[in-house]
Each structure stands twice: as C-alpha cells, then as structure tokens.
Design an enzyme around this catalytic site. Sequence first.
Site, PDB file in Angstrom:
ATOM      1  N   ASP A  62      -1.787  -1.115  10.189  1.00  0.00           N
ATOM      2  CA  ASP A  62      -2.072  -1.183   8.751  1.00  0.00           C
ATOM      3  C   ASP A  62      -2.728  -2.503   8.340  1.00  0.00           C
ATOM      4  O   ASP A  62      -3.137  -2.647   7.176  1.00  0.00           O
ATOM      5  CB  ASP A  62      -0.768  -1.039   7.939  1.00  0.00           C
ATOM      6  CG  ASP A  62      -0.258   0.392   7.918  1.00  0.00           C
ATOM      7  OD1 ASP A  62      -1.054   1.321   8.177  1.00  0.00           O
ATOM      8  OD2 ASP A  62       0.938   0.583   7.640  1.00  0.00           O
ATOM      9  N   LYS A 120       0.847  -1.200   0.000  1.00  0.00           N
ATOM     10  CA  LYS A 120       0.000   0.000   0.000  1.00  0.00           C
ATOM     11  C   LYS A 120       0.878   1.243   0.000  1.00  0.00           C
ATOM     12  O   LYS A 120       2.054   1.193   0.394  1.00  0.00           O
ATOM     13  CB  LYS A 120      -0.947   0.027   1.203  1.00  0.00           C
ATOM     14  CG  LYS A 120      -0.279   0.206   2.571  1.00  0.00           C
ATOM     15  CD  LYS A 120      -0.053   1.655   3.008  1.00  0.00           C
ATOM     16  CE  LYS A 120       0.800   1.731   4.263  1.00  0.00           C
ATOM     17  NZ  LYS A 120       1.519   2.901   4.558  1.00  0.00           N
TER      18      LYS A 120
END
Length: 286
Positions: A134, A10
């Site tokens: 995350d 990401k």
Amino acid sequence: MSLQVQAYAKVNLTLDVVGRRPDGYHNLAMVMQPLALYDQVTLRSAERLALETDHADLAAAEGNLAYRAALLLAEAVGRPLGAHITITKRIPISAGLAGGSANAAAALLGLNQLYHLGLGPERLAGLALQLGSDVPFCLLNRTALAGRRGERLTLLPPAPALPVVLATPRVTWSGPKTATVFRHYRADLVERRPDQDAMIRALAAGDGLAIAQRMSNVLEPVAVSLHPVIGQLKEALLEAGALGASMSGAGPTVLAILPPDGAVRAQVVAAARRFTDLVVETELLR
Ligand code: C5P
C-alpha cells in the site's frame, strides 16, 4: 531543521483478487481512496535515527514501517540519515486503513525533502513497494485504480468529499492479519465481484449514492467467516441509514458512506458504537 508531514489513511472502495502470483502474493484490482483522517509525522534532523509514537500498541521503533523506510532510503542514497521521527497516531492500527503504510510514505517524502536528496517519484515508488503493497498508493494519495500488488496506479476522478464513519471491531487473528485473510480466500466462494467500471463511472459522475452502493471487497466474506461481528456491524450501519458500507482492505474496519447532509450521522455512529469503541468520523479526501 524540522518538517511536518500529514500521513493520510486510505480505504478500498473496491477490492478484487484477480490471481495468484509465483511469489506467494495475489494480484489485485482495487479502487483506492484517501480519507481526510491523518497521522501527524514530524521529522527533525538528528545525528541518529530514532522514532517515537503516542500509541502504546505500536511496534518498537525498529519494527515500525516508518523507521524501516528511513533505513531503506539511507541505503538507497548511500549515506546514513539521522532523524528523530515523531508520529501522532489518529488512524486506527492494523485496521485496513494503511496507517503504517501512510507513515512510511510520509517518512520517505519528508526525509527526501528535509535532506534535499532529490529522489524523483519513480525512485520513491520503487522504495515504497519494498516496504509494503500500500505504500506506493500512500505516496500518491489520490483516488486511483491499483493493479498488481497495488503498485500499478492509474489516477481516477476524485471522489466527492462525502462524510464517512469508520468502525473497527477489536478482533484478534490467529496469525498476521493480512496473510491470514489471504490464506482463507477462495475464488470459488466469491458470490459478487466488484464492478470496477461501474465504480469508475460513479466517480466520474460524482454520484455519491452510486459510489456508496458500488463498494465491494472480495476479502469481506472471508473476514466475516473468521469474525462474524464484521458482517453484523456492516448490517447495522446500513440499517442506521448509511448509503453504503464495506470492509476496507483485509479488515476489520467497515466504512460507511453517509449522505452529504449528514442527517443520519448520529444514528450511524450509535450503531457502530454497539459493536466497538473504535469509531472515527471523517470524510473522503477530495
Ligand atoms: O503486504 P504484506 O506484506 O503485509 O502482506 C502480508 C501477506 O499477505 C503476504 O505475505 C501474502 O501472504 C498476503 N498477501 C497476498 N497478496 C497481496 C498482499 C498480501 O497474498 N497482494
């Protein structure tokens, strides 16, 4: 029985710190975006838990986040879950690209499927947050606005599949990277905060130039003050023709978004290579 899961990297299109929490963490507001770059995670049913990777610098099995994910899942379902986990790394490690978190999310999803455990998205998200801030996003793996530590996720319109260059300078931190960067963060030193609404409008319009130009991360000036090379790298990527460039997460990776025709690709890659050998070409995952 075995299963292959792709664990996607990401980037942060935006990252803002919105306050301190009593538990020592900071509340954040971030637009998070998956990349087409992924680690291959293979899960094979086995009597005991074991993990191997092809990356020499990764922590021994027991310290690996995917290994810890498997242990946590076993604890949650109340039975041992033996598995042989093999990770083929392509995502640079400790780089601000959530590679470790993506591996952990892949282990949760893969073992849930391999052993027909039947845990729903909310149960998995609860376990994910225990592993790291995350990891809930990595389970979702779609463009999203993330609040609190990163676990309050709201889906956003997907970004266009623009070409991206990732450049990760080889810097060393005085302590654990994320903690070090947050410790040096000072709200009064932030000159420009991300405009989340403008980023969301740019995503809704599919406007690549606006997405690239609206990228902003309040941790970037902190990381640049500790490692000026990050700022020099970003300037060089912009000068070489990137539409926009920004640090991802707590760094040190700088991502550059390129025009869709790829015209400046060679120049941007050459600029990145003047600062680091860790340069990856990929695209935003749509
Ligand atoms: O998420 P992780 O455990 O890797 O974070 C490491 C450290 O970074 C935390 O212990 C905390 O000091 C800092 N941090 C923070 N706010 C966040 C995420 C991390 O202050 N949202």
